[in-house]
Design a protein around this motif. Structure first.
Motif, short mmCIF file in Angstrom:
data_model
loop_
_atom_site.label_atom_id
_atom_site.label_comp_id
_atom_site.label_asym_id
_atom_site.label_seq_id
_atom_site.Cartn_x
_atom_site.Cartn_y
_atom_site.Cartn_z
N ASP A 118 2.01 1.86 -3.47
CA ASP A 118 0.91 2.37 -4.30
C ASP A 118 0.60 3.83 -3.98
O ASP A 118 0.26 4.61 -4.87
CB ASP A 118 -0.35 1.52 -4.09
CG ASP A 118 -0.21 0.15 -4.73
OD1 ASP A 118 0.59 0.01 -5.67
OD2 ASP A 118 -0.90 -0.78 -4.29
N LEU A 119 0.75 4.23 -2.72
CA LEU A 119 0.51 5.63 -2.34
C LEU A 119 1.67 6.53 -2.74
O LEU A 119 1.47 7.65 -3.20
CB LEU A 119 0.27 5.74 -0.84
CG LEU A 119 -1.06 5.19 -0.33
CD1 LEU A 119 -1.10 5.20 1.19
CD2 LEU A 119 -2.23 5.99 -0.89
N LYS A 120 2.89 6.05 -2.55
CA LYS A 120 4.06 6.87 -2.86
C LYS A 120 4.26 7.06 -4.35
O LYS A 120 4.71 8.11 -4.80
CB LYS A 120 5.31 6.25 -2.25
CG LYS A 120 6.57 7.06 -2.52
CD LYS A 120 7.62 6.84 -1.49
CE LYS A 120 8.91 7.53 -1.81
NZ LYS A 120 8.91 8.94 -1.60
N PRO A 144 1.83 6.83 -7.20
CA PRO A 144 0.50 6.62 -7.79
C PRO A 144 0.54 6.44 -9.30
O PRO A 144 -0.33 5.79 -9.87
CB PRO A 144 -0.27 7.88 -7.41
CG PRO A 144 0.77 8.90 -7.14
CD PRO A 144 1.97 8.16 -6.63
N ARG A 149 0.84 -1.21 0.00
CA ARG A 149 0.00 0.00 0.00
C ARG A 149 0.86 1.25 0.00
O ARG A 149 0.55 2.25 -0.65
CB ARG A 149 -0.94 0.00 1.20
CG ARG A 149 -2.21 -0.80 0.96
CD ARG A 149 -3.27 -0.52 2.00
NE ARG A 149 -2.87 -0.88 3.35
CZ ARG A 149 -3.02 -2.08 3.90
NH1 ARG A 149 -3.58 -3.05 3.21
NH2 ARG A 149 -2.63 -2.32 5.13
N PHE A 150 1.99 1.18 0.76
CA PHE A 150 2.91 2.31 0.77
C PHE A 150 3.41 2.61 -0.65
O PHE A 150 3.42 3.76 -1.08
CB PHE A 150 4.10 2.02 1.69
CG PHE A 150 5.27 2.93 1.45
CD1 PHE A 150 5.27 4.23 1.93
CD2 PHE A 150 6.37 2.49 0.73
CE1 PHE A 150 6.34 5.07 1.69
CE2 PHE A 150 7.45 3.32 0.48
CZ PHE A 150 7.43 4.62 0.97
#
Length: 120
Positions: free
Chosen positions: A77-79, A81, A74-75
Motif C-alpha cells: 500500500d505504501l509502495k 499508493p 502495508r508495504f
C-alpha cells in the motif's frame, strides 16, 4: 422531429446549428474517452488487488504469521499508493538512453537534491 424536418434558413440559424453539432461531437468524444479511461483504471486496480491476493496466498501457504502478512500488505500500500504496477525497467529500456536518463533524473530529483554528493 429532429431529423432534418426543420432546417436553419438564415446565416445565424445555420451558424448556431453548426456550433451545436460540433459541440455535440466534442461532448460525445469526451464521454467516450472518459469511459475508456475508467475501464483502464479499473483494470489496473483489479490487477493490483490480484497481485496482493496472490502474495497473501503465497505467504499463508508458507505459514507466515498474520503480523508479517499485514506488514507485507502495508508495504504494498505504501509502495504503490495509486494501486497501479509499472514495469519501470521494461518501459525505460524501450526508450533511447538519453531520454531514459532525463526521465530518471526528473523522477528522482528530490532524492538527488537531498544527496550531499550533488551539492557543490
Amino acid at each position: 422531429t429532429g431529423y432534418g424536418d426543420y432546417v436553419g434558413t438564415t446565416m445565424y440559424e445555420r451558424t448556431y446549428c453548426m456550433v451545436v453539432m460540433i459541440t455535440g461531437g466534442f461532448m460525445i468524444s469526451v464521454i467516450i474517452g472518459n469511459m475508456g479511461h475508467l475501464i483502464r483504471s479499473a483494470d489496473k486496480t483489479l490487477k493490483f488487488k490480484g497481485v496482493k491476493e496472490e502474495v497473501v496466498e503465497y505467504l499463508h501457504s508458507r505459514g507466515v504469521s498474520q503480523g508479517l502478512v499485514a506488514n507485507v500488505l502495508r508495504f504494498y500500500d505504501l509502495k504503490f499508493p495509486n494501486k497501479i504496477f509499472f514495469d519501470e525497467d521494461s518501459i525505460l529500456s524501450q526508450l533511447p538512453k538519453g531520454l531514459s536518463d532525463k526521465i530518471k533524473i526528473q523522477c528522482y530529483a528530490d532524492v538527488l537534491a537531498k544527496s550531499a554528493l550533488f551539492h557543490g
